[in-house]
Design a protein around this motif. Structure first.
Motif, PDB file in Angstrom:
ATOM      1  N   ILE A 188      37.164  38.931  46.147  1.00  0.00           N
ATOM      2  CA  ILE A 188      37.463  37.734  47.318  1.00  0.00           C
ATOM      3  C   ILE A 188      38.619  36.788  46.802  1.00  0.00           C
ATOM      4  N   THR A 189      39.663  36.525  47.606  1.00  0.00           N
ATOM      5  CA  THR A 189      40.559  35.809  47.320  1.00  0.00           C
ATOM      6  C   THR A 189      40.940  35.005  48.570  1.00  0.00           C
ATOM      7  N   ASP A 190      40.839  33.654  48.635  1.00  0.00           N
ATOM      8  CA  ASP A 190      40.973  32.731  49.984  1.00  0.00           C
ATOM      9  C   ASP A 190      42.045  31.690  49.922  1.00  0.00           C
ATOM     10  N   THR A 191      42.766  31.901  48.821  1.00  0.00           N
ATOM     11  CA  THR A 191      44.036  30.696  48.693  1.00  0.00           C
ATOM     12  C   THR A 191      45.193  31.506  47.636  1.00  0.00           C
ATOM     13  N   ASN A 192      46.230  31.010  47.904  1.00  0.00           N
ATOM     14  CA  ASN A 192      47.404  31.474  47.149  1.00  0.00           C
ATOM     15  C   ASN A 192      47.307  31.494  45.883  1.00  0.00           C
ATOM     16  N   GLU A 193      46.483  30.284  45.292  1.00  0.00           N
ATOM     17  CA  GLU A 193      46.541  30.143  43.731  1.00  0.00           C
ATOM     18  C   GLU A 193      45.211  30.958  43.257  1.00  0.00           C
ATOM     19  N   GLN A 194      44.318  31.458  44.240  1.00  0.00           N
ATOM     20  CA  GLN A 194      43.343  32.295  43.788  1.00  0.00           C
ATOM     21  C   GLN A 194      43.953  34.079  43.670  1.00  0.00           C
ATOM     22  N   LEU A 195      45.025  34.063  44.335  1.00  0.00           N
ATOM     23  CA  LEU A 195      45.441  35.681  44.527  1.00  0.00           C
ATOM     24  C   LEU A 195      45.785  36.299  43.309  1.00  0.00           C
ATOM     25  N   ILE A 196      46.574  35.959  42.338  1.00  0.00           N
ATOM     26  CA  ILE A 196      47.053  36.580  41.349  1.00  0.00           C
ATOM     27  C   ILE A 196      45.891  36.864  40.132  1.00  0.00           C
ATOM     28  N   PRO A 197      45.093  35.682  40.027  1.00  0.00           N
ATOM     29  CA  PRO A 197      43.962  35.859  39.041  1.00  0.00           C
ATOM     30  C   PRO A 197      43.137  36.854  39.444  1.00  0.00           C
ATOM     31  N   THR A 198      42.698  36.846  40.937  1.00  0.00           N
ATOM     32  CA  THR A 198      41.795  37.843  41.446  1.00  0.00           C
ATOM     33  C   THR A 198      42.255  39.013  41.440  1.00  0.00           C
ATOM     34  N   LEU A 199      43.603  39.343  41.782  1.00  0.00           N
ATOM     35  CA  LEU A 199      44.338  40.657  41.540  1.00  0.00           C
ATOM     36  C   LEU A 199      43.867  41.181  40.228  1.00  0.00           C
ATOM     37  N   ASN A 200      44.377  40.498  39.188  1.00  0.00           N
ATOM     38  CA  ASN A 200      44.154  41.015  37.867  1.00  0.00           C
ATOM     39  C   ASN A 200      42.751  41.292  37.491  1.00  0.00           C
ATOM     40  N   ARG A 201      41.849  40.523  37.876  1.00  0.00           N
ATOM     41  CA  ARG A 201      40.412  41.267  37.874  1.00  0.00           C
ATOM     42  C   ARG A 201      40.272  42.548  38.532  1.00  0.00           C
ATOM     43  N   ALA A 202      40.727  42.461  39.855  1.00  0.00           N
ATOM     44  CA  ALA A 202      40.790  43.691  40.516  1.00  0.00           C
ATOM     45  C   ALA A 202      41.292  45.061  39.807  1.00  0.00           C
ATOM     46  N   LEU A 203      42.442  44.636  39.281  1.00  0.00           N
ATOM     47  CA  LEU A 203      43.309  45.732  38.551  1.00  0.00           C
ATOM     48  C   LEU A 203      42.666  46.280  37.268  1.00  0.00           C
ATOM     49  N   SER A 204      41.811  45.490  36.599  1.00  0.00           N
ATOM     50  CA  SER A 204      41.064  45.820  35.376  1.00  0.00           C
ATOM     51  C   SER A 204      39.955  46.688  35.795  1.00  0.00           C
ATOM     52  N   TYR A 205      39.420  46.455  37.164  1.00  0.00           N
ATOM     53  CA  TYR A 205      38.287  47.324  37.283  1.00  0.00           C
ATOM     54  C   TYR A 205      38.674  48.614  37.748  1.00  0.00           C
ATOM     55  N   GLY A 206      39.449  48.698  38.961  1.00  0.00           N
ATOM     56  CA  GLY A 206      39.901  49.958  39.700  1.00  0.00           C
ATOM     57  C   GLY A 206      41.040  50.733  38.938  1.00  0.00           C
ATOM     58  N   ASP A 207      40.648  51.960  39.192  1.00  0.00           N
ATOM     59  CA  ASP A 207      41.944  52.833  39.062  1.00  0.00           C
ATOM     60  C   ASP A 207      43.216  52.645  39.822  1.00  0.00           C
ATOM     61  N   PHE A 208      42.989  52.437  40.875  1.00  0.00           N
ATOM     62  CA  PHE A 208      43.927  52.043  41.928  1.00  0.00           C
ATOM     63  C   PHE A 208      43.436  50.929  42.983  1.00  0.00           C
ATOM     64  N   LEU A 209      44.485  50.172  43.670  1.00  0.00           N
ATOM     65  CA  LEU A 209      44.046  49.401  44.477  1.00  0.00           C
ATOM     66  C   LEU A 209      44.268  49.717  45.990  1.00  0.00           C
ATOM     67  N   LEU A 210      43.268  49.702  46.729  1.00  0.00           N
ATOM     68  CA  LEU A 210      43.202  50.171  48.203  1.00  0.00           C
ATOM     69  C   LEU A 210      43.371  49.180  48.875  1.00  0.00           C
ATOM     70  N   ALA A 211      44.377  49.005  49.908  1.00  0.00           N
ATOM     71  CA  ALA A 211      44.571  48.180  51.033  1.00  0.00           C
ATOM     72  C   ALA A 211      44.029  48.565  52.438  1.00  0.00           C
ATOM     73  N   ILE A 226      52.020  41.074  44.801  1.00  0.00           N
ATOM     74  CA  ILE A 226      50.813  42.034  44.492  1.00  0.00           C
ATOM     75  C   ILE A 226      51.358  43.231  43.898  1.00  0.00           C
ATOM     76  N   LEU A 227      52.661  43.764  44.402  1.00  0.00           N
ATOM     77  CA  LEU A 227      53.286  44.867  43.841  1.00  0.00           C
ATOM     78  C   LEU A 227      53.621  44.876  42.354  1.00  0.00           C
ATOM     79  N   LEU A 228      54.176  43.525  42.121  1.00  0.00           N
ATOM     80  CA  LEU A 228      54.837  43.465  40.846  1.00  0.00           C
ATOM     81  C   LEU A 228      53.748  43.197  39.821  1.00  0.00           C
ATOM     82  N   THR A 229      52.606  42.615  40.201  1.00  0.00           N
ATOM     83  CA  THR A 229      51.373  42.536  39.224  1.00  0.00           C
ATOM     84  C   THR A 229      50.780  43.996  38.963  1.00  0.00           C
ATOM     85  N   ALA A 230      50.633  44.852  39.948  1.00  0.00           N
ATOM     86  CA  ALA A 230      50.261  46.099  39.960  1.00  0.00           C
ATOM     87  C   ALA A 230      51.010  46.954  38.949  1.00  0.00           C
TER      88      ALA A 230
END
Length: 324
Positions: A188-211, A226-230
């Protein structure tokens, strides 16, 4: 001696011309009648078309459906500035704005929706007296998840981003994945500030990101980050639709338009026979669009896109057969 005109001969000639004029008029009427009634077949069912506002798209839709239904229907464009006809003839609504506009005028109007999301149809479908058919344009998330699995056969865990309000988009998928040897988590990410830190946690968990088709997360403002971080984490994004594949998502399933038009035509034929549309549903066939440049940059062997679609179809078929 000056010749005298033969009055009787003139009268006979005039009478003959009169008869020929009558016959000629009758012949012209017979020749013109098909042209006057062209496109308005006797016994055909009237269907009004509420357009999307894109004339090229609307005409394409009408042509595709006419190819399937033939003379069984009269498809008549309906001006957005006019009220619905009072005869309760069914309306084909192209796109979400046309669909909402029709039902805001009359919630009980028989309407067949095309190029709309399931979530929008559900808002109106539950209202009393509604007569709604639809061919959804979005893709079932289980199919998108299996698209990622077909590309990365070793994948077992899927990560997903959502806001607090949009998290329920993924609930049906979470219940389905176990049957396919997959598990997933929603981050869960509800703000712009949360997006990248939350995305990094998601990418550490998953083999791929599903949208999912979630505009709160996947929008022009966020997609580049999102794409650059992935990519930096050597992870791929699957979905949410074709336009994002062009932007840098690795792949997405999608429904080919001729298939959606074919199913819309079948729904119209069912209405003609029974007076009811079939329940709203997804298309029966899907294809896959891929971004080969992204695959090369991440050193991912990418199967042919038709092979990916066939693999997903086979997995789903085996699952249905196994559950019977």
């Amino acid at each position: 001696m000056k010749a005298t005109p033969d009055i009787d001969a003139y009268r006979q000639l005039e009478s003959s011309f009169a008869r020929w004029r009558v016959w000629l008029c009758c012949l012209l009427v017979l020749l013109w009648l098909p042209a006057l009634t062209f496109g308005q077949s006797a016994g055909a069912t009237d269907v009004y078309v509420a357009g999307s506002g894109n004339d090229a798209l609307d005409q394409y839709v009408i042509r595709q459906i006419k190819q399937s239904v033939g003379p069984a229907f009269n498809l008549t464009p309906l001006s957005s500035r006019k009220n619905l006809p009072g005869n309760r003839a069914p309306v084909l609504a192209i796109g979400p704005q046309a669909f909402s506009r029709v039902l805001q005028q009359d919630a009980k109007q028989p309407v067949l929706a095309l190029l709309v999301k399931k979530s929008l149809v559900k808002e109106y479908e539950e209202k009393p007296g509604s007569q709604i058919g639809a061919v959804y344009k979005d893709v079932p998330l289980i199919r998108q998840a299996l698209t990622g699995k077909a590309i990365l056969p070793q994948a077992t865990r899927i990560a997903m981003l959502a806001t607090t309000e949009s998290a329920d988009l993924y609930e049906p998928l979470l219940e389905q994945l176990e049957a396919f040897g997959l598990e997933a988590r929603v981050f869960i990410t509800d703000t712009n500030e949360q997006l990248i830190p939350t995305l990094n946690r998601a990418l550490s968990y998953g083999d791929f990101l599903l949208a999912a088709d979630d505009e709160a997360i996947y929008n022009p403002r966020n997609i580049k980050h999102i794409l650059l971080t992935a990519y930096r984490r050597n992870k791929i994004l699957i979905g949410p639709n074709q336009s994002y594949v062009k932007a840098g998502s690795l792949a997405s399933s999608y429904a080919p338009f001729p298939e959606m038009a074919r199913q819309a035509a079948e729904a119209l034929m069912a209405y003609r026979e029974t007076g009811q549309f079939p329940p709203p549903g997804y298309p029966d066939q899907y294809r896959v669009q891929v971004n080969e440049q992204v695959a090369r940059s991440l050193n991912i062997p990418l199967p042919d896109r038709d092979d990916i679609a066939d693999t997903v179809d086979q997995i789903l078929l085996e699952s249905r057969e196994g559950s019977q």
